[in-house]
Write a protein that holds these residues in place. Structure first.
Motif, short mmCIF file in Angstrom:
data_model
loop_
_atom_site.label_atom_id
_atom_site.label_comp_id
_atom_site.label_asym_id
_atom_site.label_seq_id
_atom_site.Cartn_x
_atom_site.Cartn_y
_atom_site.Cartn_z
N ALA A 91 0.83 -1.19 0.00
CA ALA A 91 0.00 0.00 0.00
C ALA A 91 0.86 1.25 0.00
CB ALA A 91 -0.92 0.01 1.21
N GLY A 92 0.43 2.22 -0.72
CA GLY A 92 1.13 3.49 -0.75
C GLY A 92 0.84 4.29 0.50
N ALA A 93 1.50 5.45 0.57
CA ALA A 93 1.40 6.26 1.78
C ALA A 93 -0.02 6.71 2.04
CB ALA A 93 2.32 7.46 1.67
N GLY A 94 -0.79 6.82 1.01
CA GLY A 94 -2.14 7.30 1.20
C GLY A 94 -3.12 6.24 1.63
N VAL A 95 -2.66 5.04 1.67
CA VAL A 95 -3.55 3.95 2.06
C VAL A 95 -3.08 3.41 3.40
CG1 VAL A 95 -4.37 1.66 1.46
CG2 VAL A 95 -3.96 3.35 -0.33
N ALA A 96 -4.01 3.34 4.30
CA ALA A 96 -3.62 2.84 5.61
C ALA A 96 -3.06 1.44 5.48
CB ALA A 96 -4.84 2.83 6.52
N PRO A 97 -1.83 1.26 5.84
CA PRO A 97 -1.26 -0.05 5.73
C PRO A 97 -1.89 -0.99 6.73
CG PRO A 97 0.29 1.45 6.74
CD PRO A 97 -0.96 2.21 6.45
N ALA A 98 -2.21 -2.09 6.31
CA ALA A 98 -2.84 -2.98 7.23
C ALA A 98 -2.05 -4.23 7.24
CB ALA A 98 -4.21 -3.29 6.76
N GLY A 99 -2.11 -4.74 8.18
CA GLY A 99 -1.43 -5.86 8.53
C GLY A 99 -0.71 -6.65 7.61
N GLY A 100 -0.19 -7.59 8.13
CA GLY A 100 0.53 -8.44 7.30
C GLY A 100 -0.03 -8.37 5.95
N VAL A 101 -1.09 -8.85 5.77
CA VAL A 101 -1.58 -8.86 4.44
C VAL A 101 -2.22 -7.57 4.23
CG1 VAL A 101 -3.14 -9.73 2.85
CG2 VAL A 101 -2.33 -11.08 4.70
N GLU A 102 -2.02 -7.15 3.15
CA GLU A 102 -2.69 -5.92 2.88
C GLU A 102 -4.02 -6.28 2.34
OE1 GLU A 102 -1.17 -2.83 3.94
OE2 GLU A 102 -1.07 -4.71 4.79
N THR A 103 -4.69 -5.30 2.23
CA THR A 103 -6.03 -5.42 1.88
C THR A 103 -6.19 -4.83 0.56
OG1 THR A 103 -6.13 -3.43 2.84
CG2 THR A 103 -6.64 -5.27 4.15
N GLY A 104 -7.32 -4.72 0.19
CA GLY A 104 -7.49 -4.21 -1.13
C GLY A 104 -8.25 -2.95 -1.14
N ALA A 105 -8.36 -2.42 -2.25
CA ALA A 105 -9.19 -1.27 -2.41
C ALA A 105 -10.48 -1.79 -2.92
CB ALA A 105 -8.58 -0.33 -3.40
#
Lengths: 282, 283
Positions: free
Chosen positions: A226-240
């Motif tokens: 995830a880029g800086a504008g997307v809240a990084p989430a855990g191990g796995v990232e999530t999607g948009a």
């Protein structure tokens, strides 16, 4: 096991989880990232055991990993790991079967994916990108996990192609595409493409997981980084989130889901444990 | 390439309770001397006594050793090309014509038996047999597979991880084998999961009989403990280990598992390119 997507929906995940950051710049000795994906349509759900070879106290168990599941990333120390599997629900006396070994380093993220049909099941190690794309761009690739499609053509409507003639059980290269609300085109085996809307966040990296559905295909966008504008989430990232959409096309139904914050590992349970477990696994 | 390290030697045998290479060499020398003395007594003319002991006609004992070795250390589908007279002798002794085809029918990938010949460039010796008459019979792989740099690097890192596990307990020659990553990639992968999951201790990497010290990477390992439990015939730990081994699938399924009083001996039959086999199945 719970499938990640049910009925007409495809979960497009919206994140949650520990921050691994889309722009991870890990030191060589830092933890690396490892996740698992079950992309074999006719293979039963499995329990997966990831064991550090050098460290008897390090291990991860993922229970009930079923078709379509992509686990959360796990932070794991740099080193060599064995990946072994056992059919979910098997007798505790049934030993897990070694499937592969994988190396993790601090500057890498890797997906260990079970691919192909059960009769020819293989594990492949897929390098994931943690480097974010240029401004106003998203980076996407395709993981072809649908046996209904011998080959796939995936692209952005009016934009670049993401994958052409991509064979079942293989992975395309990453491609940078314009970020924002856009439309994916997905065609199986040269058929007319179906279109489905998706939301691709700027600066983020996605794997578009194409899976068999009851009718046709479904597409699961999974956030790799995830880029800086997307809240990084855990191990796995999530999607948009993507908007639901179907587009019947010459027998092909492609579904993408939208909305809810579902995690692709739905149904799986992750637990860390000492690796000395073979004789005391439940 | 550099993967064919020359570090496995007699110490393996010593660590596994088998006779050391030095002892074997001494024994061979004694046998040879005895043979020479006998030859002198029985055939005082000397040279004439050696004329039919050279080249293609090793004594029957060697043929039997050859048949035994190829039967237990090679997969059934690997052909072995032998000089004509030796081949005839092997077939007379019960050898399978499919195992020992005429050279023209052997095809690529065949191993070769050399009689009193030096090792061809690039070849690796798999087993050496010295017959009492003095002929040296060597089984060689003329074109052994070489790991890619990536495969070799992966093998080295995995071997280092196995050695780093505090439960491995590898010492001396066994530790040297791991430091040199001189382990067949199939065995190393299996060893990695055994160390990680069953806490096994490595007693040694005993080579097969007749295998030279500078042969291919180790295909056999002797494990003597699992956690605090001795791996002995009938012990629960040995049963658990053998059950685990029986469940494994290629390329990590061992070809031979033997529970001995010294521990559990695990072996893979020879493969020319084990790294490539592992890569093909687990890229």
């Amino acid at each position: 096991m719970r499938r990640l997507v049910r009925a007409a929906g495809v979960a497009v995940l919206v994140a949650a989880g520990p921050a691994i950051g889309g722009t991870a710049q890990a030191a060589p000795d830092a933890d690396g990232l490892l996740r698992l994906a079950h992309l074999s349509p006719d293979t039963p759900a499995v329990d997966v055991y990831v064991d550090a070879v050098a460290d008897p106290d390090a291990g991860i168990t993922l229970e009930g990993v079923g078709y379509g599941a992509v686990s959360e990333y796990q932070d794991v120390p740099t080193g060599s790991y064995t990946v072994s599997m056992r059919q979910a629900g098997a007798s505790p006396d049934t030993p897990p079967v070694l499937s592969t070994t994988v190396e993790v380093t601090g500057d890498t993220a890797r997906t260990v994916a079970g691919v192909g049909l059960f009769a020819d099941l293989g594990l492949t190690i897929i390098e994931d990108s943690l480097q974010t794309p240029p401004a106003q761009q998203s980076r996407v690739r395709v993981l072809a996990g649908a046996s209904n499609a011998e080959t796939l053509d995936v692209g952005i409507a009016g934009g670049p192609s993401v994958a052409t003639g991509l064979a079942f059980a293989s992975t395309s290269e990453y491609v940078d595409v314009p970020a924002g609300s856009t439309t994916l085109t997905v065609a199986a085996g040269g058929q007319a493409p179906a279109e489905l809307p998706v939301e691709l966040a700027a600066g983020s990296v996605y794997s578009l997981v194409v899976l068999d559905a009851d009718q046709g295909l479904r597409v699961e966008p999974v956030l790799d980084a995830a880029g800086a504008g997307v809240a990084p989430a855990g191990g796995v990232e999530t999607g948009a989130g993507g908007a639901a959409g179907t587009g019947p096309s010459a027998g092909l139904v492609v579904m993408a889901a939208g909305g809810a914050a579902a995690v692709l590992v739905a149904g799986s349970r992750v637990r860390r444990r000492p690796a000395r477990h073979a004789s005391r696994r439940p | 390439m550099t993967g064919r390290r020359r570090v496995r030697a007699g110490a393996h045998r010593a660590s596994s309770g088998r006779p050391s290479r030095t002892v074997l060499l001494l024994a061979s020398a004694l046998v040879a001397v005895a043979g020479l003395v006998a030859g002198f007594v029985l055939w005082p003319d000397g040279p004439s006594a050696t004329t039919d002991r050279t080249g293609d006609a090793p004594v029957p004992a060697v043929r039997e050793d050859l048949l035994r070795w190829t039967g237990t250390e090679l997969p059934a589908d690997i052909p072995v090309v032998a000089p004509a007279e030796l081949r005839a002798g092997l077939l007379d002794a019960g050898g399978d014509p499919a195992r020992f085809p005429a050279s023209a029918a052997a095809g690529a990938g065949a191993l070769r038996l050399l009689v009193d010949e030096p090792l061809p460039p690039g070849a690796v010796a798999l087993a050496s047999f010295d017959d009492p008459g003095g002929a040296a019979v060597t089984l060689v792989d003329p074109t052994p597979g070489e790991p890619t740099p990536e495969e070799l690097g992966r093998r080295e890192r995995l071997a280092a991880a196995v050695l780093a596990n505090p439960g491995t307990g590898a010492e001396g020659a066994a530790a040297e084998v791991l430091r040199a990553a001189d382990v067949d990639a199939r065995l190393l992968g299996l060893l990695a999961v055994l160390v990680a999951q069953l806490d096994v201790r490595i007693a040694g990497f005993p080579p097969s009989a007749a295998e030279p010290a500078d042969g291919p990477p180790a295909r056999r390992v002797l494990l003597d403990r699992s956690g605090a439990d001795q791996l002995a015939p009938g012990s629960p730990a040995a049963v658990r280990l053998t059950t685990f081994l029986a469940a494994q699938l290629p390329p990590f399924a061992a070809d031979d598992v033997e529970v001995t009083v010294d521990g559990v001996l695990i072996g893979f039959r020879y493969a020319s390119a084990p790294d490539a086999i592992v890569t093909a199945r687990t890229p």
